[in-house]
Design a protein around this motif. Structure first.
Motif, PDB file in Angstrom:
ATOM      1  N   GLN A  16     -28.957 -25.651 -25.283  1.00 34.48           N
ATOM      2  CA  GLN A  16     -29.391 -24.652 -24.296  1.00 34.48           C
ATOM      3  C   GLN A  16     -30.367 -24.075 -23.876  1.00 34.48           C
ATOM      4  O   GLN A  16     -30.767 -23.370 -24.003  1.00 34.48           O
ATOM      5  CB  GLN A  16     -28.472 -23.136 -24.817  1.00 34.48           C
ATOM      6  N   GLN A  17     -30.319 -23.965 -21.864  1.00 33.58           N
ATOM      7  CA  GLN A  17     -31.577 -23.061 -21.435  1.00 33.58           C
ATOM      8  C   GLN A  17     -30.950 -22.141 -20.470  1.00 33.58           C
ATOM      9  O   GLN A  17     -30.189 -22.715 -18.919  1.00 33.58           O
ATOM     10  CB  GLN A  17     -32.897 -24.615 -21.010  1.00 33.58           C
ATOM     11  N   THR A  18     -31.870 -20.512 -20.416  1.00 33.03           N
ATOM     12  CA  THR A  18     -31.008 -20.026 -19.328  1.00 33.03           C
ATOM     13  C   THR A  18     -31.944 -20.786 -17.823  1.00 33.03           C
ATOM     14  O   THR A  18     -32.907 -21.323 -17.723  1.00 33.03           O
ATOM     15  CB  THR A  18     -31.279 -18.579 -19.537  1.00 33.03           C
ATOM     16  N   SER A  19     -31.520 -20.053 -16.853  1.00 34.62           N
ATOM     17  CA  SER A  19     -32.046 -20.548 -15.077  1.00 34.62           C
ATOM     18  C   SER A  19     -33.489 -19.956 -14.926  1.00 34.62           C
ATOM     19  O   SER A  19     -34.678 -20.465 -14.852  1.00 34.62           O
ATOM     20  CB  SER A  19     -31.107 -19.891 -13.846  1.00 34.62           C
ATOM     21  N   GLY A  20     -33.961 -18.913 -15.581  1.00 33.75           N
ATOM     22  CA  GLY A  20     -35.341 -18.533 -15.398  1.00 33.75           C
ATOM     23  C   GLY A  20     -35.845 -18.756 -16.364  1.00 33.75           C
ATOM     24  O   GLY A  20     -37.160 -19.392 -16.295  1.00 33.75           O
ATOM     25  N   GLU A  21     -35.879 -19.422 -17.693  1.00 34.45           N
ATOM     26  CA  GLU A  21     -36.560 -20.162 -18.464  1.00 34.45           C
ATOM     27  C   GLU A  21     -36.505 -21.333 -17.491  1.00 34.45           C
ATOM     28  O   GLU A  21     -38.236 -22.165 -17.863  1.00 34.45           O
ATOM     29  CB  GLU A  21     -36.222 -20.958 -19.941  1.00 34.45           C
ATOM     30  N   GLY A  72     -22.227 -16.224 -19.287  1.00 34.02           N
ATOM     31  CA  GLY A  72     -22.354 -14.804 -20.294  1.00 34.02           C
ATOM     32  C   GLY A  72     -23.126 -14.949 -20.264  1.00 34.02           C
ATOM     33  O   GLY A  72     -24.175 -15.228 -20.408  1.00 34.02           O
ATOM     34  N   LYS A  73     -23.478 -13.510 -21.377  1.00 38.44           N
ATOM     35  CA  LYS A  73     -24.600 -13.243 -21.982  1.00 38.44           C
ATOM     36  C   LYS A  73     -25.549 -14.141 -22.379  1.00 38.44           C
ATOM     37  O   LYS A  73     -26.797 -13.763 -22.865  1.00 38.44           O
ATOM     38  CB  LYS A  73     -24.491 -12.498 -23.159  1.00 38.44           C
ATOM     39  N   PHE A  74     -24.626 -14.822 -23.115  1.00 38.23           N
ATOM     40  CA  PHE A  74     -25.203 -16.402 -23.836  1.00 38.23           C
ATOM     41  C   PHE A  74     -25.474 -17.850 -23.157  1.00 38.23           C
ATOM     42  O   PHE A  74     -25.794 -18.632 -23.751  1.00 38.23           O
ATOM     43  CB  PHE A  74     -25.459 -16.331 -25.006  1.00 38.23           C
ATOM     44  N   GLY A  75     -25.290 -17.052 -22.569  1.00 37.26           N
ATOM     45  CA  GLY A  75     -24.549 -18.861 -20.561  1.00 37.26           C
ATOM     46  C   GLY A  75     -26.118 -19.641 -20.650  1.00 37.26           C
ATOM     47  O   GLY A  75     -27.313 -18.905 -21.369  1.00 37.26           O
TER      48      GLY A  75
END
Length: 150
Positions: free
Chosen positions: A23-28, A58-61
């Motif tokens: 999983q990757q965040t939008s920021g990453e 969520g926090k780990f989204g």
């Protein structure tokens, strides 16, 4: 010509493919795809609606590809964001309609060339997957549409 939006989308999706299911965040993704974060978030929402990515809140989204990278073609992504690949609506397979200024489809002198261009473009983009793009830069560049090496 591809819009900047679609180029950002493809770059972000290639980064998701390279992440191998992580999983990757939008920021990453914004950093890796060199895209503005807010704009990329809107793009990722569209890709989620098109069932190309899956988002987790969520926090780990974050985001993951909805299917294996080898099953998502460049053509699918482009169609989801830009619409049909055809240069004119009268040769589109997904959104056919007669051109507004064309008196007769049967005698149109442009239609054959535009149809061939559509077929050639679709052939290349359908055969080229996110997995193919993710493998770029490795020792042996992939053959478009070929299975990834073990």
């Amino acid at each position: 010509m591809l819009s900047q939006k679609t180029r950002y989308a493809l770059r972000a999706l290639v980064e998701l493919a390279r992440a191998g299911g992580a999983q990757q965040t939008s920021g990453e993704l914004a950093l890796r795809a060199d895209a503005p974060r807010k704009f990329l978030e809107a793009i990722l929402l569209e890709l989620s609606r098109a069932r190309i990515v899956v988002s987790r809140r969520g926090k780990f989204g974050g985001y993951i590809l909805a299917r294996p990278a080898g099953e998502i073609s460049f053509a699918e992504v482009i169609r989801a964001l830009e619409g049909p690949l055809a240069l004119a609506p009268c040769v589109s397979l997904t959104a056919f309609r007669k051109c507004d200024d064309c008196p007769d489809l049967a005698t149109c002198t442009l239609r054959e060339a535009l149809s061939r261009a559509r077929d050639a473009t679709a052939s290349v983009l359908e055969a080229y997957s996110l997995a193919d793009a993710a493998a770029q830069g490795r020792a042996d560049p992939p053959v478009p549409g070929a299975a990834a090496p073990p």
